[in-house]
Design an enzyme around this catalytic site. Structure first.
Site, PDB file in Angstrom:
ATOM      1  N   ASP A  69       0.900  -7.795   5.484  1.00  0.00           N
ATOM      2  CA  ASP A  69      -0.227  -7.016   5.974  1.00  0.00           C
ATOM      3  C   ASP A  69      -1.469  -7.264   5.113  1.00  0.00           C
ATOM      4  O   ASP A  69      -1.423  -7.110   3.885  1.00  0.00           O
ATOM      5  CB  ASP A  69       0.183  -5.530   5.904  1.00  0.00           C
ATOM      6  CG  ASP A  69      -0.768  -4.619   6.663  1.00  0.00           C
ATOM      7  OD1 ASP A  69      -0.838  -4.746   7.899  1.00  0.00           O
ATOM      8  OD2 ASP A  69      -1.439  -3.799   6.012  1.00  0.00           O
ATOM      9  N   GLU A  93      -1.125 -11.923   7.763  1.00  0.00           N
ATOM     10  CA  GLU A  93      -1.903 -11.183   8.747  1.00  0.00           C
ATOM     11  C   GLU A  93      -3.308 -10.979   8.191  1.00  0.00           C
ATOM     12  O   GLU A  93      -3.665  -9.894   7.742  1.00  0.00           O
ATOM     13  CB  GLU A  93      -1.264  -9.828   9.074  1.00  0.00           C
ATOM     14  CG  GLU A  93      -1.949  -9.108  10.225  1.00  0.00           C
ATOM     15  CD  GLU A  93      -2.683  -7.827   9.842  1.00  0.00           C
ATOM     16  OE1 GLU A  93      -3.210  -7.167  10.744  1.00  0.00           O
ATOM     17  OE2 GLU A  93      -2.742  -7.465   8.638  1.00  0.00           O
ATOM     18  N   GLN A 115       0.857  -1.168   0.000  1.00  0.00           N
ATOM     19  CA  GLN A 115       0.000   0.000   0.000  1.00  0.00           C
ATOM     20  C   GLN A 115       0.894   1.219   0.000  1.00  0.00           C
ATOM     21  O   GLN A 115       2.074   1.117   0.310  1.00  0.00           O
ATOM     22  CB  GLN A 115      -0.889  -0.003   1.244  1.00  0.00           C
ATOM     23  CG  GLN A 115      -0.077   0.000   2.505  1.00  0.00           C
ATOM     24  CD  GLN A 115      -0.734  -0.759   3.645  1.00  0.00           C
ATOM     25  OE1 GLN A 115      -1.619  -1.575   3.455  1.00  0.00           O
ATOM     26  NE2 GLN A 115      -0.289  -0.490   4.840  1.00  0.00           N
TER      27      GLN A 115
END
EC number: 2.4.99.16
Lengths: 667, 667
Positions: free
Chosen positions: B397, B426, B325
């Site tokens: 993530d 995750e 991101q």
């Protein structure tokens, strides 16, 4: 451990290259039901009965998905398509009802539903009072892009919507974009981004009698008034009304072919046959012919045709035995010696199904050089010959001792020509093979039912048959006895035991069967064996069907109850309930919509009355513990109303060792 | 329902033609374990730990089968071959131990073992005193046929056996044919009739730290004595001895990259950042660079390398966060605008993981025209860059919001080059996606553990993780807290609650993790939320690691216990036991050979002492109910001998809310 060269298989299981990964689906479809072995085998279904297809479908992120089911019957050119419904936790499902008796296929489709994602967001933001002018712009873009690729009416609708959007004030524009009209048009114009299809999963749709039928087995030669007169097909015709009145709809004969003379078995399976001993009908083949022929003492081919026609008038289908084996006098031994495996002394090894020995029978060798493919074709043609005579039901003898690929081909070939043909697998062997035979195409299966007597083992077995994979591939035919099995339980149980087993079989499965003599409570056994004394397999056995103490009326009533209660026309929909007595099995059978619910209590103890509190399953109807429930005793016709969940019953084997109660919630 | 044209899939699922059927295998191999989704995904294993492969294998008839396992690592040219053992009910199995960290394949082979069938029959008949002269003839034929096709030594042996057979008297001939020598030679010469191979099933063999590791998470910038001084890698180096002393072996940092300025979050996730607010490290990318760069305030690349090296000396591996991101200042927005999905107003939609909103973060569009394949390759290269810096562990993530095919390729590509690299997923989302990420190659997974507090739900969850499919694809990393999760349970439980959760995590799985502050029993929360008050995600938070009431010593002891007890180095081998108190969870962990057996009792109530009778699982060791068992309290070192199955315990949260007892049966 040793290094060795590569096994002869295609061992590719690499990680994907970038190019391959870019073509991999963004959406996952998994755990699709009903499916067997990843689609290698067809799941079973019944024409006219609904099938529920469900899949777990998911993708990355939080966008909305769409899903649909495609299905079609063999030979249909187009596909039927149904939208699947989201039912929570990534699960989607839909019901459809195949109508044709044929192999079917179904495919699950999923895609990113972009407009639904957009609509969802717009609605939420608008409802929350968040500014949505940017979303309105995006909505117009959605419609514009769709209109560019759409055609005809859909395009016109989208263009019209776009025109109206241009002039619409804010709130009206939101309403337009959320409107059913916009959603329908966008759904029609949807390019289905990231579309994925599941594999095509096969479904074998068969006729209802594969799931719901009552089988009656008899030896035609015993339909006589004297052990010295061989019964005939004409004698069987005379028996049809009585068999029909008992409620049976399949009439099954052990092999009706000529019987070998060499190594013929005598009475009680002795190795020496007397001159008048008829021999085991399983020793197929003699001078008069083989599997395609009729034993002359039973009658002519014309007589057989008359019997098939007469049975049809009583709604009885004739089932024949398909036993792939030969007596030593079978014409094939001379005509096709290459179909057999000969020993060094010029003999053929006789058949065994340990611990049983069949000295009067030899087996073919399916993979002998000369047997491929002639033997396979010959056996198929035997079946087709009988189908041409109007026989649509075959009980297959010991299929687990013949090659799996043979059955897959044979059943597929025959059902490809005659989809209505039914095959019952007479295999009593280990679980994996039992299931596999069902997967290969056998419509029905013999089961372990015959040896399940205690409450715990009956509950476990009925439950197992209700669960995957068994529920998808094995339609259990509960035989209470067979010429080969005189169950230990019945040998000493008296009449009550026969009623117990009849109730368990008729209520437990849509399919049940009995071998004649059961209705007369015949139980005489070879000492210590599950074999009948003076077995009909080796002699002609006339019977007095009016013998006192028979259970003909009870069997007729049980079959009548089955006919009027759809919940009892399948083994599915079984649920055990609490009753505080280990000698009483209490279970319910229900249709999926609960419109028919039958509660069955069976006292498994044939010697003593048993009584206990039990739980009336009010909760199954969504009713509280103190609710009322109407009950009807389906054996006696008596009706009453129960109050509350905790109830009491008493089942006396001297009277009737079971209760069958139809439950109807008060309106 | 509507007729529609064919979905774009290959819909062949026909019945086999005769020609095809003749090529179908006569033997069935099914239910091979361990297998995921029919071999579509690799099952997980650990180098040096044994793998048991089992299959259900059957064929028609009563002949003997043989079965073998082939296995090899990626890149090995030959296959290892092991004979499988028959273990009953059509099941065959064998164990092997892969040693290399690599993708492996295994294949099951089965065949008709004709000589074994023959040997079996000869032995039985000979023992029963049945004449076997015909069988002796057949035996010679078996050997002759085998000798014709055999070569070298085997041929010589067979020919020698045949010569000896000719002169052998009856009994000696039987012995010769049954001899180990004959069996070995016949096995070597066996043409393996009806041979079948299963599919090749993949197995990902990883290093031990994928299954057994203790993770410690910290924000490097908080390794400081003042909220006004940004901590550095050098500060982290100073912390290494303390982290090592607590028994951790993975040290994990949230992103260490430059942090965006635009839309930067202020303290407590506020939308307005002050000039000194450091921002969330998850808003990756700024003027100084993107995912490949280091946040300048943490130190130089050289400092990072020093840290990695220093950690290595303490047996600590550095784990980095891989968060796909970008902040709005990430260089990619300008360099590769085509990697993002722009809205009509020229903005990019910010990231959301409902109900969480990340206004400071935008996501890439993996399927944007310009992103294929450049973005995919760029992300892979980011990872390879960090691997080159010595980082072998990545915590990923929110992988469930990125495309599944991306992970399958990325992990495969990286591990194809560096098999030792570990990926932790995750994902906190629905079960199907959690499992799928494991199947795609993630070595470890975050779990629902953090929200499982009651006895029943812990038991159910630990059990589920021990069963297929989870046991094959998901190595659970039990995090007791994370910067995102301040569990409700800990917010009011006091110190005892932290001990309870530490015991459950360390004893429940080989993998556990904590985020710094846990050892200090930090619990201050945003009211009504599972978020920390003054979250370190948005500010620098120095800590006093000597704060009174900390549980550093207990954590160190728990990790020490894990290190000395192999049963605790995995989540597998879990079994719950009876203890008559719903506030106490009692379970065992054991190695498959029972050489290490640890019994764990945890009082789940942090406020009250709880006590109860429990069952000491003597039966697991095959011991009677009155047997003795040695116990050792692994927290205190105290030892004793229990007498009998029924025992009593009391667990006081004011002292220690759990007991960890090593069980050793008396010799």
């Amino acid at each position: 451990m040793s290094d060795t060269s590569q096994p002869g298989v295609h061992c590719e299981n690499r990680r994907p290259t970038l190019e391959e990964a870019l073509r991999l689906p963004r959406i996952a479809i998994e755990n699709t039901e009903p499916v067997l072995d990843n689609g290698r085998f067809a799941v079973k279904a019944i024409a006219g009965q609904s099938v529920t297809v469900a899949s777990t479908i998911f993708t990355d992120g939080h966008d909305q998905l769409g899903a649909a089911l495609y299905w079609r019957a063999d030979g249909e050119s187009g596909w039927h398509r149904l939208r699947m419904k989201f039912v929570g936790n990534d699960r989607w499902q839909v019901e459809f009802t195949p109508l044709r008796v044929a192999r079917h296929l179904f495919v699950v489709e999923a895609w990113w539903d972009l407009y639904e994602t957009y609509r969802h967001e717009l609605q939420k933001k608008h409802a929350a009072g968040v500014p949505v002018s940017l979303e309105l712009q995006e909505g117009r873009l959605h419609l514009q892009r769709a209109a560019e690729h759409a055609q005809g009416e859909v395009r016109a609708t989208l263009e019209d919507l776009l025109r109206r959007l241009e002039q619409a004030p804010h709130t009206e524009a939101v309403e337009l974009l959320l409107s059913a009209e916009a959603c329908a048009a966008m759904s029609a114009a949807d390019p289905h981004p990231h579309r994925i299809y599941s594999n095509a999963f096969p479904l074998d749709v068969e006729r209802e009698r594969t799931l719901f039928a009552s089988w009656y087995e008899l030896f035609p030669r015993s339909q006589t008034d004297s052990p010295h007169r061989h019964g005939t097909f004409k004698d069987v015709i005379a028996r049809l009304p009585a068999i029909h009145d008992m409620g049976f709809d399949v009439l099954y004969f052990p092999p009706i072919h000529p019987i070998g003379r060499r190594f013929r078995k005598g009475r009680n399976n002795s190795l020496e046959a007397g001159p008048d001993d008829p021999g085991s009908p399983y020793a197929i083949g003699g001078e008069e012919g083989g599997h395609e022929a009729i034993h002359p003492q039973l009658g002519s081919r014309e007589d057989f045709r008359e019997l098939v026609a007469a049975a049809g008038e009583y709604d009885l289908e004739i089932a024949l035995d398909f036993a792939v084996q030969c007596s030593q006098d079978h014409p094939w031994l001379k005509q096709h010696p290459g179909w057999f495996s000969w020993r060094p002394d010029g003999s053929i090894r006789y058949a065994e199904n340990p611990p049983k020995k069949y000295q009067d029978i030899v087996n073919v060798d399916f993979y002998a050089k000369d047997a491929i493919p002639d033997l396979w074709v010959a056996l198929r043609d035997v079946l087709l010959g009988w189908v041409a005579e109007g026989v649509k039901v075959f009980r297959v003898d010991n299929p687990h001792t013949k090659p799996l690929p043979f059955w897959e081909w044979l059943i597929g070939d025959v059902r490809g020509r005659h989809p209505e043909v039914i095959f019952l697998a007479e295999a009593f062997t280990r679980p994996a093979m039992m299931l596999r035979l069902g997967k290969l195409g056998f419509s029905q299966s013999y089961t372990y039912f015959t040896w399940r007597n205690a409450k715990e083992e009956l509950t476990a077995y009925f439950t197992e048959l209700n669960e995957a994979p068994a529920r998808h591939c094995m339609r259990p035919n509960f035989f209470v006895n067979t010429p080969d099995i005189n169950p230990f339980f019945l040998q000493h149980s008296g009449r009550a035991g026969f009623l117990i087993r009849a109730a368990l079989a008729t209520m437990g499965s849509g399919l049940w069967g009995m071998y004649s003599g059961f209705e007369l409570c015949e139980a005489a056994a070879l000492p210590g064996r599950e074999e009948y004394l003076d077995s009909e397999k080796y002699e002609i056995r006339p019977r007095d069907y009016q013998v006192p103490g028979n259970i003909v009326a009870e069997i007729a009533q049980l079959n009548r109850i089955r006919r009027y209660n759809p919940a009892l026309q399948t083994h599915l929909g079984f649920e055990p309930y609490n009753i505080w007595n280990d000698n009483i099995l209490l279970f319910g059978k229900r249709t999926p919509d609960l419109s028919n619910f039958v509660l069955v209590a069976v006292n498994l103890d044939p010697w003593h009355a048993q009584e206990a509190h039990f739980e009336l399953p009010l909760w199954e109807f969504g009713l509280p513990d103190h609710a009322d429930m109407h009950g009807e005793d389906l054996m006696s016709g008596h009706r009453w109303t129960w109050h509350g969940k905790k109830q009491w019953t008493r089942l006396d084997p001297d009277y009737l060792p079971f209760g069958i109660w139809k439950l109807t919630p008060p309106e």
